[in-house]
Design an enzyme around this catalytic site. Structure first.
Site, PDB file in Angstrom:
ATOM      1  N   LYS A   1       0.740  -1.282  -0.034  1.00 39.54           N
ATOM      2  CA  LYS A   1      -0.001   0.137  -0.162  1.00 39.54           C
ATOM      3  C   LYS A   1       0.763   1.331  -0.203  1.00 39.54           C
ATOM      4  O   LYS A   1       0.404   2.219  -0.320  1.00 39.54           O
ATOM      5  CB  LYS A   1      -1.010  -0.159   1.259  1.00 39.54           C
ATOM      6  CG  LYS A   1      -1.927  -0.966   0.888  1.00 39.54           C
ATOM      7  CD  LYS A   1      -3.035  -0.956   1.987  1.00 39.54           C
ATOM      8  CE  LYS A   1      -4.365  -2.105   1.709  1.00 39.54           C
ATOM      9  NZ  LYS A   1      -3.948  -3.560   1.753  1.00 39.54           N
TER      10      LYS A   1
HETATM   11  C1  LIG Z   1      -4.498  -4.592   1.223  1.00 34.74           C
HETATM   12  C2  LIG Z   1      -3.766  -5.803   0.971  1.00 34.74           C
HETATM   13  C3  LIG Z   1      -3.996  -6.777   0.053  1.00 34.74           C
HETATM   14  C4  LIG Z   1      -5.429  -6.664  -0.784  1.00 34.74           C
HETATM   15  O1  LIG Z   1      -5.319  -5.451  -1.689  1.00 34.74           O
HETATM   16  P1  LIG Z   1      -6.587  -5.264  -2.741  1.00 34.74           P
HETATM   17  O2  LIG Z   1      -6.559  -3.873  -2.618  1.00 34.74           O
HETATM   18  O3  LIG Z   1      -7.754  -5.784  -1.935  1.00 34.74           O
HETATM   19  O4  LIG Z   1      -6.314  -5.934  -4.017  1.00 34.74           O
HETATM   20  C5  LIG Z   1      -3.323  -8.018   0.028  1.00 34.74           C
HETATM   21  N1  LIG Z   1      -2.100  -7.971   0.751  1.00 34.74           N
HETATM   22  C6  LIG Z   1      -1.735  -7.167   1.822  1.00 34.74           C
HETATM   23  C7  LIG Z   1      -0.700  -7.391   2.593  1.00 34.74           C
HETATM   24  C8  LIG Z   1      -2.718  -6.027   1.832  1.00 34.74           C
HETATM   25  O5  LIG Z   1      -2.255  -5.025   2.776  1.00 34.74           O
END
Ligand SMILES: *Cc1c(COP(=O)(O)O)cnc(C)c1O
Length: 465
Positions: A112
């Site tokens: 993120k």
């Molecule tokens: C947010 C997150 C995801 C999922 O991301 P999406 O936006 O739902 O595709 C997967 N793995 C981790 C570690 C995350 O923080």
């Protein structure tokens, strides 16, 4: 670039407005009206670019009418300056033509950061120019909150309030949020669960009258288009590193809200030769069931070892549906209204299209743990549980062993020690050097009752001047 709502009944906006808006007035999500497309020759000409330079190439057309080129360039450079790896998104090999794309070298050790480091800076830039301040309010079960806080810590035009369920997030995740010292950052530990936190955020977006009239409320979850946009870049970057675009590649993407894999879908539409795009889910498998059975149905939330994918409703899926329904906003509005009260089935043509582009696979906790153990035994490489879901799905769905399969590794294993210990590790994985003292840092957060008015009063009383 113009942005339109997936439900066809909201104002058309430019990039700056979209970034500040969140959900469209008609309840839809904003998407670009058209996409830039590139020939193989053009894409090949980017193969020597650094990550930030490639990001600039890809992002520029999406924001061109809102941000001058030089300013955009420096915002992007700055966004990736806190990453702890020269390659920003390095590839690690697991086997012949099997790779992991490590997306966890940013400040909070999860993918993120790729989007939120940039979103905070882009917001602050346009707010400075507009002489405006905004409030960011978000609920988190872990990763989003810390990445948003890190992304906004130096933003003078943003006050950020992150709600987390009191005593229900992991120690690492809480510390990552509560040890960031800046006056514009506020952590609220709500005596309730994640859904309570999220409901308070939803209610606040629904009725913003608790805020002074000159303060907009901004969303930092993946309904914000800018997040998706930033994530398109690493698909190009990984493909170019492995012989693309002259050679196709495939991606396996651990996903819950469909944000990350939607970015991959866009990369493909923009001209990047992607063979398979695999939706990798944990037991919360609403997308996998849709692909397998053409029924889109709600289900009870299951708590898994890969908590960042524990969702009930995959909100970004609406964006790809809009495309599959040839941008027919009315059809999407109708579909989403029906979904409120019943299961839905997609038109035959639409589900056929979806199955042409995406494969899917669901991995439960037991197999997640087995996969972590197996990869460690074979390679002495430790996967986090989300990435393990991706690797397993990639192996199960793979059609052509000569096409590189790249799993997006979305988090560092030290963020999720529980799964790693279950996979047979004797000790918790070690935090990277720059976080080694995380547990000694001083925390700051406010414990709050599960009461909307208390939370909103706190926000009102803690806005910067
Ligand atoms: C947010 C997150 C995801 C999922 O991301 P999406 O936006 O739902 O595709 C997967 N793995 C981790 C570690 C995350 O923080």
């Amino acid at each position: 670039m113009k942005y339109i709502s997936t439900r066809g009944n909201a104002p058309v906006l430019n990039f700056e407005e979209v970034m500040l808006t969140g959900l469209a007035d008609d309840g839809g999500l904003y998407v670009p009206e058209t996409l830039p497309t590139y020939s193989k020759e053009e894409i090949a000409s980017w193969s020597k670019l650094s990550y930030p330079d490639l990001a600039y190439k890809i992002i520029e057309p999406f924001v061109a009418d809102s941000i001058p080129a030089d300013d955009l360039k420096s915002i992007i450079d700055d966004s990736y300056s806190d990453f702890r790896h020269n390659a920003i998104a390095p590839l690690v090999q697991l086997d012949r033509d099997e790779w992991v794309l490590e997306l966890f070298h940013g400040p909070t050790l999860a993918f993120k950061d790729f989007a939120l480091q940039m979103l905070g800076r882009l917001l602050d830039y346009v707010l400075e120019r507009r002489h405006q301040k905004v409030v960011i309010m978000g609920a988190t079960s872990g990763d989003t909150g810390s990445a948003a806080i890190e992304g906004c810590r130096r933003c003078s035009n943003i006050d950020i309030f992150i709600l987390h369920p009191h005593q229900r997030v992991s120690d690492v995740q809480r510390k990552q949020m509560t040890t960031v010292k800046a006056d514009n950052i506020h952590n609220l530990a709500v005596k309730g669960n994640f859904d309570d936190c999220q409901q308070m955020v939803k209610d606040s977006f629904g009725d913003k009258s608790f805020l002074p009239s000159d303060r907009k409320l901004v969303a930092v979850n993946s309904i914000n288009w800018a997040r998706i946009m930033a994530q398109i870049v690493y698909y190009f970057y990984a493909a170019l590193a492995l012989g693309g675009p002259h050679r196709p590649v495939s991606f396996s993407v651990p996903t819950g809200n469909f944000g990350d894999i939607f970015a991959g879908y866009l990369a493909k539409k923009m001209g990047l030769p992607i063979d398979q795009l695999i939706i990798a889910t944990n037991t919360n498998d609403v997308l996998h069931r849709l692909m397998a059975k053409n029924v889109y149905s709600k289900h009870e939330l299951v708590h898994t070892l890969s908590p960042s994918m524990d969702i009930m409703n995959s909100s970004n899926f609406e964006r790809v549906l809009f495309d599959f329904y040839d941008q027919d906003g009315e059809a999407i509005a109708d579909l989403m209204t029906r979904f409120k009260t019943q299961d839905i089935t997609l038109d035959d043509k639409v589900i056929a299209k979806a199955r042409e582009v995406f494969d899917s696979y669901s991995v439960d906790d037991e197999v997640t743990v087995q996969t972590i153990a197996e990869i460690y035994e074979d390679n002495e490489y430790l996967l986090d549980p989300h990435s393990a879901v991706g690797v397993k799905a990639g192996r199960e769905c793979r059609r052509n062993p000569d096409i590189p399969m790249i799993t997006l590794s979305t988090a560092h294993p030290a963020k999720f020690p529980e799964a790693v210990l279950k996979a047979g590790q004797k000790e918790e994985p070690i935090l990277p050097h720059h976080m080694a003292d995380l547990f000694e840092r001083e925390e700051r957060y406010e414990v709050m009752p599960k009461e909307l008015s208390a939370v909103q009063d706190f926000i009102k009383n803690n806005l910067s001047a």
